[in-house]
Design an enzyme around this catalytic site. Structure first.
Site, PDB file in Angstrom:
ATOM      1  N   TYR A 160      95.459  52.643  44.730  1.00 57.82           N
ATOM      2  CA  TYR A 160      95.692  54.025  45.182  1.00 57.82           C
ATOM      3  C   TYR A 160      97.016  54.118  45.942  1.00 57.82           C
ATOM      4  O   TYR A 160      97.840  54.997  45.681  1.00 57.82           O
ATOM      5  CB  TYR A 160      94.521  54.449  46.066  1.00 57.82           C
ATOM      6  CG  TYR A 160      94.555  55.893  46.508  1.00 57.82           C
ATOM      7  CD1 TYR A 160      94.201  56.913  45.637  1.00 57.82           C
ATOM      8  CD2 TYR A 160      94.922  56.242  47.807  1.00 57.82           C
ATOM      9  CE1 TYR A 160      94.222  58.247  46.046  1.00 57.82           C
ATOM     10  CE2 TYR A 160      94.940  57.560  48.224  1.00 57.82           C
ATOM     11  CZ  TYR A 160      94.587  58.562  47.340  1.00 57.82           C
ATOM     12  OH  TYR A 160      94.611  59.879  47.745  1.00 57.82           O
ATOM     13  N   LEU A 199      86.274  63.520  47.884  1.00 61.62           N
ATOM     14  CA  LEU A 199      86.921  62.201  47.909  1.00 61.62           C
ATOM     15  C   LEU A 199      86.559  61.454  49.193  1.00 61.62           C
ATOM     16  O   LEU A 199      86.284  60.262  49.182  1.00 61.62           O
ATOM     17  CB  LEU A 199      88.438  62.401  47.822  1.00 61.62           C
ATOM     18  CG  LEU A 199      89.278  61.302  47.193  1.00 61.62           C
ATOM     19  CD1 LEU A 199      89.350  61.506  45.686  1.00 61.62           C
ATOM     20  CD2 LEU A 199      90.690  61.336  47.756  1.00 61.62           C
ATOM     21  N   GLN A 253     101.739  56.991  64.127  1.00 58.52           N
ATOM     22  CA  GLN A 253     101.392  55.863  65.008  1.00 58.52           C
ATOM     23  C   GLN A 253     102.181  54.608  64.648  1.00 58.52           C
ATOM     24  O   GLN A 253     102.432  54.361  63.492  1.00 58.52           O
ATOM     25  CB  GLN A 253      99.891  55.563  64.877  1.00 58.52           C
ATOM     26  CG  GLN A 253      99.038  56.782  65.148  1.00 58.52           C
ATOM     27  CD  GLN A 253      97.587  56.587  64.834  1.00 58.52           C
ATOM     28  OE1 GLN A 253      96.813  56.241  65.710  1.00 58.52           O
ATOM     29  NE2 GLN A 253      97.207  56.818  63.599  1.00 58.52           N
TER      30      GLN A 253
HETATM   31  P1  NAD Z   1      88.514  65.649  44.460  1.00 58.97           P
HETATM   32  O1  NAD Z   1      87.879  64.410  43.928  1.00 58.97           O
HETATM   33  O2  NAD Z   1      87.736  66.548  45.346  1.00 58.97           O
HETATM   34  O3  NAD Z   1      89.123  66.520  43.257  1.00 58.97           O
HETATM   35  C1  NAD Z   1      89.964  65.929  42.284  1.00 58.97           C
HETATM   36  C2  NAD Z   1      89.907  66.738  41.012  1.00 58.97           C
HETATM   37  O4  NAD Z   1      90.740  66.068  40.043  1.00 58.97           O
HETATM   38  C3  NAD Z   1      88.500  66.838  40.413  1.00 58.97           C
HETATM   39  O5  NAD Z   1      88.190  68.166  40.109  1.00 58.97           O
HETATM   40  C4  NAD Z   1      88.591  65.973  39.153  1.00 58.97           C
HETATM   41  O6  NAD Z   1      87.761  66.438  38.094  1.00 58.97           O
HETATM   42  C5  NAD Z   1      90.055  66.104  38.803  1.00 58.97           C
HETATM   43  N1  NAD Z   1      90.517  65.018  37.912  1.00 58.97           N
HETATM   44  C6  NAD Z   1      90.212  63.698  37.969  1.00 58.97           C
HETATM   45  N2  NAD Z   1      90.779  63.061  36.929  1.00 58.97           N
HETATM   46  C7  NAD Z   1      91.456  63.988  36.204  1.00 58.97           C
HETATM   47  C8  NAD Z   1      92.240  63.950  35.019  1.00 58.97           C
HETATM   48  N3  NAD Z   1      92.433  62.794  34.333  1.00 58.97           N
HETATM   49  N4  NAD Z   1      92.806  65.088  34.568  1.00 58.97           N
HETATM   50  C9  NAD Z   1      92.608  66.249  35.241  1.00 58.97           C
HETATM   51  N5  NAD Z   1      91.855  66.370  36.346  1.00 58.97           N
HETATM   52  C10 NAD Z   1      91.286  65.239  36.826  1.00 58.97           C
HETATM   53  O7  NAD Z   1      89.843  65.117  45.222  1.00 58.97           O
HETATM   54  P2  NAD Z   1      90.711  65.827  46.361  1.00 58.97           P
HETATM   55  O8  NAD Z   1      90.335  65.245  47.658  1.00 58.97           O
HETATM   56  O9  NAD Z   1      90.727  67.280  46.172  1.00 58.97           O
HETATM   57  O10 NAD Z   1      92.154  65.212  46.015  1.00 58.97           O
HETATM   58  C11 NAD Z   1      93.142  65.941  45.315  1.00 58.97           C
HETATM   59  C12 NAD Z   1      94.441  65.158  45.406  1.00 58.97           C
HETATM   60  O11 NAD Z   1      94.802  64.974  46.776  1.00 58.97           O
HETATM   61  C13 NAD Z   1      94.355  63.747  44.803  1.00 58.97           C
HETATM   62  O12 NAD Z   1      95.588  63.443  44.161  1.00 58.97           O
HETATM   63  C14 NAD Z   1      94.158  62.873  46.026  1.00 58.97           C
HETATM   64  O13 NAD Z   1      94.598  61.563  45.816  1.00 58.97           O
HETATM   65  C15 NAD Z   1      94.996  63.609  47.049  1.00 58.97           C
HETATM   66  N6  NAD Z   1      94.629  63.316  48.433  1.00 58.97           N
HETATM   67  C16 NAD Z   1      93.395  63.651  48.922  1.00 58.97           C
HETATM   68  C17 NAD Z   1      93.105  63.359  50.253  1.00 58.97           C
HETATM   69  C18 NAD Z   1      91.775  63.705  50.876  1.00 58.97           C
HETATM   70  O14 NAD Z   1      91.543  63.319  52.029  1.00 58.97           O
HETATM   71  N7  NAD Z   1      90.897  64.429  50.224  1.00 58.97           N
HETATM   72  C19 NAD Z   1      94.053  62.717  51.058  1.00 58.97           C
HETATM   73  C20 NAD Z   1      95.284  62.394  50.516  1.00 58.97           C
HETATM   74  C21 NAD Z   1      95.570  62.709  49.203  1.00 58.97           C
END
Ligand code: NAD
Length: 253
Positions: A160, A199, A253
């Site tokens: 990741y 997530l 930090q």
């Molecule tokens: P989530 O799991 O709630 O939602 C992710 C969405 O992406 C889902 O609807 C899933 O179906 C879709 N997805 C997965 N594989 C896919 C594919 N091959 N093609 C199209 N869609 C696909 O995740 P989130 O927390 O909303 O995260 C969204 C983005 O933000 C991600 O890139 C994640 O790495 C990043 N992020 C999240 C956090 C957090 O704390 N939630 C922190 C940092 C970064």
């Protein structure tokens, strides 16, 4: 938060991974700010629910299935958007997955699968987004979702972190090319900290994670939507190759 400001009036935006979590929050924020919104995901059931919720939007809402790893699907989605709306102004490459594993436990197959979705998906979304924007007066904004894990390492988020760090410098490199070639297409990254989405629910011990957040709380997905609204709007016209960190102080930090 609910009042209409129209900061994205007359824009057409494509958001990947918009069926839930941060992508859904960005879709809601964009719709509120007057943008036509194309939401895409592989989870068609939840995507339809978001489309239904936003169906009152004056500017328009369209849900399209898109697996971000599939180049042919990208071409079809971009063609559909141009046919329907005549232009594309903003692409938010948000879709991503998270898996746990360190250098000893991560398999090569797991590594490749994660990089395929998180990194190849962002490459394709940026490439085809730029192509569509080039036809639209060479203007537009591409927003790539990185993470705090794209800035600092995490022993248990090996693949990741690799994907999110790569997104950060991929985006800067694309931004430099587009700026030096006198286009008005901007590319920036957002680096969320721990946000309240599914997530985070997968994490074994959320309380332990909170100890690392100086502000002592998980972020609300709408906080990321606010950042994406700024980067998608003309307010950020001089901002490219930059990284917007929204993390409650985690990386300070
Ligand atoms: P989530 O799991 O709630 O939602 C992710 C969405 O992406 C889902 O609807 C899933 O179906 C879709 N997805 C997965 N594989 C896919 C594919 N091959 N093609 C199209 N869609 C696909 O995740 P989130 O927390 O909303 O995260 C969204 C983005 O933000 C991600 O890139 C994640 O790495 C990043 N992020 C999240 C956090 C957090 O704390 N939630 C922190 C940092 C970064």
């Amino acid at each position: 938060m609910e009042s209409k400001m129209n900061r994205l009036e007359n824009k057409v935006a494509l958001i990947t991974g918009a069926a839930k979590g941060l992508g859904e929050a960005i879709a809601r924020g964009y719709s509120r700010e007057g943008s036509a919104v194309v939401i895409s995901d592989i989870d068609l059931d939840n995507l339809k629910k978001v489309e239904q919720d936003l169906s009152e939007s004056d500017a328009g809402i369209l849900a399209l299935g898109l697996d971000v790893t599939q180049e042919e699907q990208w071409k079809e989605v971009i063609n559909t958007i141009i046919e329907r709306f005549g232009r594309l102004d903003i692409v938010v490459n948000n879709a991503g997955i998270g898996t746990h594993g360190n250098i000893e436990t991560t398999s090569f197959d797991g590594w490749k699968k994660l990089l395929n979705i998180n990194l190849d998906g962002v490459f394709l979304g940026t490439k085809y987004g730029v192509e569509a924007m080039a036809m639209n007066g060479n203007k537009g904004s591409i927003i790539n979702m990185s993470s705090i894990a794209g800035i600092v390492g995490d022993p248990e988020l090996l693949a990741y972190s690799a994907s999110k760090g790569a997104i950060r410098l991929f985006s800067k490199s694309a931004a430099l090319h587009l700026a030096k070639n006198k286009t008005g297409i901007r590319v920036n990254t957002i680096h969320p900290g721990y946000m309240n989405t599914d997530l985070i629910q997968l994490v074994p011990d959320p309380d332990e994670m909170l100890k690392a957040v100086p502000m002592d709380t998980f972020g609300d997905p709408d906080m990321i939507a606010q950042g994406a609204i700024y980067l998608g709007s003309d307010e950020s016209a001089f901002t490219t190759g930059s990284e917007l960190v929204i993390d409650g102080g985690y990386t300070a930090q």
